[in-house]
Design a protein around this motif. Structure first.
Motif, PDB file in Angstrom:
ATOM      1  N   VAL A  22       0.843  -1.203   0.000  1.00 24.78           N
ATOM      2  CA  VAL A  22       0.000   0.000   0.000  1.00 24.78           C
ATOM      3  C   VAL A  22       0.872   1.245   0.000  1.00 24.78           C
ATOM      4  CG1 VAL A  22      -1.632   1.344   1.375  1.00 24.78           C
ATOM      5  CG2 VAL A  22      -1.983  -1.119   1.086  1.00 24.78           C
ATOM      6  N   GLU A  23       1.959   1.210   0.798  1.00 20.43           N
ATOM      7  CA  GLU A  23       2.852   2.370   0.866  1.00 20.43           C
ATOM      8  C   GLU A  23       3.502   2.663  -0.486  1.00 20.43           C
ATOM      9  OE1 GLU A  23       2.738  -0.075   3.043  1.00 20.43           O
ATOM     10  OE2 GLU A  23       1.978   1.008   4.799  1.00 20.43           O
ATOM     11  N   GLN A  24       3.868   1.623  -1.213  1.00 25.74           N
ATOM     12  CA  GLN A  24       4.472   1.832  -2.528  1.00 25.74           C
ATOM     13  C   GLN A  24       3.477   2.444  -3.507  1.00 25.74           C
ATOM     14  OE1 GLN A  24       5.904  -2.268  -2.905  1.00 25.74           O
ATOM     15  NE2 GLN A  24       7.978  -1.491  -3.239  1.00 25.74           N
ATOM     16  N   ILE A  25       2.229   1.984  -3.456  1.00 22.72           N
ATOM     17  CA  ILE A  25       1.202   2.570  -4.326  1.00 22.72           C
ATOM     18  C   ILE A  25       1.033   4.054  -4.002  1.00 22.72           C
ATOM     19  CG2 ILE A  25      -1.257   2.546  -4.938  1.00 22.72           C
ATOM     20  CD1 ILE A  25      -1.228  -0.473  -4.421  1.00 22.72           C
ATOM     21  N   VAL A  31      -1.139   9.014  -4.087  1.00 26.13           N
ATOM     22  CA  VAL A  31      -2.529   8.872  -3.671  1.00 26.13           C
ATOM     23  C   VAL A  31      -2.573   8.531  -2.193  1.00 26.13           C
ATOM     24  CG1 VAL A  31      -3.350   8.132  -5.949  1.00 26.13           C
ATOM     25  CG2 VAL A  31      -2.537   6.407  -4.308  1.00 26.13           C
ATOM     26  N   SER A  32      -3.752   8.620  -1.609  1.00 22.35           N
ATOM     27  CA  SER A  32      -3.927   8.303  -0.189  1.00 22.35           C
ATOM     28  C   SER A  32      -3.969   6.799   0.027  1.00 22.35           C
ATOM     29  CB  SER A  32      -5.237   8.927   0.314  1.00 22.35           C
ATOM     30  OG  SER A  32      -6.343   8.272  -0.296  1.00 22.35           O
ATOM     31  N   ARG A  33      -3.833   6.385   1.273  1.00 19.98           N
ATOM     32  CA  ARG A  33      -3.903   4.964   1.602  1.00 19.98           C
ATOM     33  C   ARG A  33      -5.277   4.393   1.260  1.00 19.98           C
ATOM     34  NH1 ARG A  33       0.064   2.814   4.855  1.00 19.98           N
ATOM     35  NH2 ARG A  33      -1.405   1.287   5.701  1.00 19.98           N
ATOM     36  N   ASP A  34      -6.330   5.179   1.483  1.00 22.12           N
ATOM     37  CA  ASP A  34      -7.678   4.717   1.148  1.00 22.12           C
ATOM     38  C   ASP A  34      -7.802   4.458  -0.352  1.00 22.12           C
ATOM     39  OD1 ASP A  34      -8.542   4.750   3.738  1.00 22.12           O
ATOM     40  OD2 ASP A  34      -9.475   6.733   3.616  1.00 22.12           O
ATOM     41  N   THR A  35      -7.239   5.336  -1.161  1.00 21.91           N
ATOM     42  CA  THR A  35      -7.284   5.146  -2.618  1.00 21.91           C
ATOM     43  C   THR A  35      -6.485   3.912  -3.016  1.00 21.91           C
ATOM     44  OG1 THR A  35      -7.550   7.511  -3.030  1.00 21.91           O
ATOM     45  CG2 THR A  35      -6.703   6.183  -4.851  1.00 21.91           C
ATOM     46  N   ALA A  36      -5.318   3.756  -2.394  1.00 23.07           N
ATOM     47  CA  ALA A  36      -4.486   2.593  -2.702  1.00 23.07           C
ATOM     48  C   ALA A  36      -5.223   1.296  -2.363  1.00 23.07           C
ATOM     49  CB  ALA A  36      -3.169   2.669  -1.923  1.00 23.07           C
ATOM     50  N   ARG A  37      -5.905   1.267  -1.219  1.00 20.58           N
ATOM     51  CA  ARG A  37      -6.658   0.071  -0.826  1.00 20.58           C
ATOM     52  C   ARG A  37      -7.806  -0.194  -1.806  1.00 20.58           C
ATOM     53  NH1 ARG A  37      -6.181   2.410   4.514  1.00 20.58           N
ATOM     54  NH2 ARG A  37      -4.565   1.328   5.716  1.00 20.58           N
ATOM     55  N   ARG A  38      -8.464   0.878  -2.258  1.00 23.92           N
ATOM     56  CA  ARG A  38      -9.547   0.689  -3.231  1.00 23.92           C
ATOM     57  C   ARG A  38      -9.016   0.107  -4.538  1.00 23.92           C
ATOM     58  NH1 ARG A  38     -11.639   5.541  -0.908  1.00 23.92           N
ATOM     59  NH2 ARG A  38     -10.570   6.827  -2.468  1.00 23.92           N
ATOM     60  N   ILE A  40      -6.459  -1.913  -4.803  1.00 21.31           N
ATOM     61  CA  ILE A  40      -6.173  -3.329  -4.543  1.00 21.31           C
ATOM     62  C   ILE A  40      -7.469  -4.144  -4.547  1.00 21.31           C
ATOM     63  CG2 ILE A  40      -5.409  -4.937  -2.754  1.00 21.31           C
ATOM     64  CD1 ILE A  40      -3.193  -2.932  -2.062  1.00 21.31           C
ATOM     65  N   VAL A  41      -8.507  -3.605  -3.921  1.00 20.33           N
ATOM     66  CA  VAL A  41      -9.807  -4.291  -3.896  1.00 20.33           C
ATOM     67  C   VAL A  41     -10.334  -4.467  -5.317  1.00 20.33           C
ATOM     68  CG1 VAL A  41     -12.230  -4.076  -3.231  1.00 20.33           C
ATOM     69  CG2 VAL A  41     -10.434  -3.582  -1.561  1.00 20.33           C
ATOM     70  N   ARG A  42     -10.205  -3.428  -6.130  1.00 22.56           N
ATOM     71  CA  ARG A  42     -10.692  -3.499  -7.523  1.00 22.56           C
ATOM     72  C   ARG A  42      -9.928  -4.577  -8.308  1.00 22.56           C
ATOM     73  NH1 ARG A  42     -12.085   0.293 -11.616  1.00 22.56           N
ATOM     74  NH2 ARG A  42     -12.427  -0.914 -13.532  1.00 22.56           N
ATOM     75  N   ILE A  50      -3.664 -11.122  -5.907  1.00 17.35           N
ATOM     76  CA  ILE A  50      -4.063 -11.731  -4.639  1.00 17.35           C
ATOM     77  C   ILE A  50      -3.703 -10.737  -3.543  1.00 17.35           C
ATOM     78  CG2 ILE A  50      -3.619 -13.596  -3.002  1.00 17.35           C
ATOM     79  CD1 ILE A  50      -3.005 -15.384  -5.405  1.00 17.35           C
ATOM     80  N   ARG A  51      -4.689 -10.389  -2.738  1.00 14.44           N
ATOM     81  CA  ARG A  51      -4.447  -9.412  -1.679  1.00 14.44           C
ATOM     82  C   ARG A  51      -3.681 -10.058  -0.540  1.00 14.44           C
ATOM     83  NH1 ARG A  51      -9.095  -5.824   1.077  1.00 14.44           N
ATOM     84  NH2 ARG A  51     -10.343  -7.483   0.143  1.00 14.44           N
ATOM     85  N   THR A  52      -2.677  -9.360  -0.021  1.00 12.49           N
ATOM     86  CA  THR A  52      -1.897  -9.816   1.125  1.00 12.49           C
ATOM     87  C   THR A  52      -1.994  -8.767   2.214  1.00 12.49           C
ATOM     88  OG1 THR A  52       0.141  -8.742   0.335  1.00 12.49           O
ATOM     89  CG2 THR A  52      -0.271 -11.004  -0.398  1.00 12.49           C
TER      90      THR A  52
END
Length: 259
Positions: A22-25, A31-38, A40-42, A50-52
């Motif tokens: 997430v930090e690399q994204i 972008v924010s961590r929330d955007t990065a997580r979204r 990954i979810v997408r 595969i999410r880790t």
């Protein structure tokens, strides 16, 4: 940058680096961590990753191994030039083992008609070599794997233990830091014994096999003396070979004259 563009870039990063956090994204795309997580979810919903914990990795790729006849029909120019280079390493009075792979068959087809002994568990290699009067053929008896045309089983392994040869020529599905891998365990068990009985281990692998790890591991890189491939590998792969003292022979310079 739109999300679609970012997702493509994330996948490109993963192809080169195997994993992303997430930090690399956040750092790469501002972008924010929330955007990065979204993101990954997408990608996970699209089954692209595969999410880790804290990031993502690429899913494992299953490398389908077609039956022997199908692979023979697809024998490439690359395999032919690898086979030509390999056959040049077989000298008069050599005792060698050839395994049951299409790349090794490309070697068998180009062996000179000289006095030498070939031990094999491949009915195809035996048939190819039967047209060369000077070549002595020892065909290992066992259970026939009909789809992939190799003989295997306890009788093959036991008979192999009686032979001590100069060289063995081995084909693989993958060669990586995990060693030599193949799709079928019964094939790998025979290959492992072949390697144990040879003074020199020569692996034949076109560039698509480099860096690949398949289902069954049968040898470590430190057991390999020579790798013959068709294109110069990446620098990291060359460093890996150097680490284990594997000599690299690249057959692309022999392309001219192969038909």
């Amino acid at each position: 940058m739109y999300q679609e563009e970012r997702l493509v870039s994330i996948l490109e990063f993963l192809k080169k680096n195997n994993r992303i956090s997430v930090e690399q994204i956040c750092s790469l795309f501002h972008v924010s961590r929330d955007t990065a997580r979204r993101d990954i979810v997408r990608l996970e919903e699209e089954k692209a990753i595969i999410r880790t914990r804290g990031g993502a990795i690429l899913p494992s790729v299953s490398h389908e191994v077609k039956n022997y006849s199908s692979r023979l029909q697809m024998v490439s120019e690359e395999k032919k030039i690898i086979g030509k280079k390999a056959s040049s390493l077989i000298y008069r009075n050599d005792r060698v083992i050839l395994d049951a792979s299409t790349t090794v068959q490309a070697c068998a087809e180009q062996i000179a008609n000289i006095s030498c002994t070939v031990i094999t568990n491949s009915i195809n290699q035996a048939e190819v070599l039967s047209s060369k009067p000077e070549v002595n053929i020892q065909l290992l008896g066992g259970t026939l794997q009909k789809e992939h045309r190799f003989l295997y089983g306890a009788s093959v392994v036991e008979k192999l233990s009686e032979y001590h040869v100069d060289k063995v020529f081995i084909g693989v599905v993958g060669i990586s830091d995990r060693g030599l891998t193949i799709a079928h365990e019964e094939d790998g068990v025979v290959k492992r014994k072949m390697i144990e009985q040879a003074k020199q281990v020569i692996v034949l692998a076109d560039h698509t096999k480099l860096g690949i790890t398949d289902f069954y591991g049968f040898a470590d890189l430190q057991q390999v003396d020579i790798l013959i491939t068709d294109k110069t590998p990446t620098k990291p792969f060359q460093y890996l070979l150097d680490k284990y003292n594997v000599e690299l022979l690249t057959a692309d310079q022999d392309r001219e004259g192969v038909s």
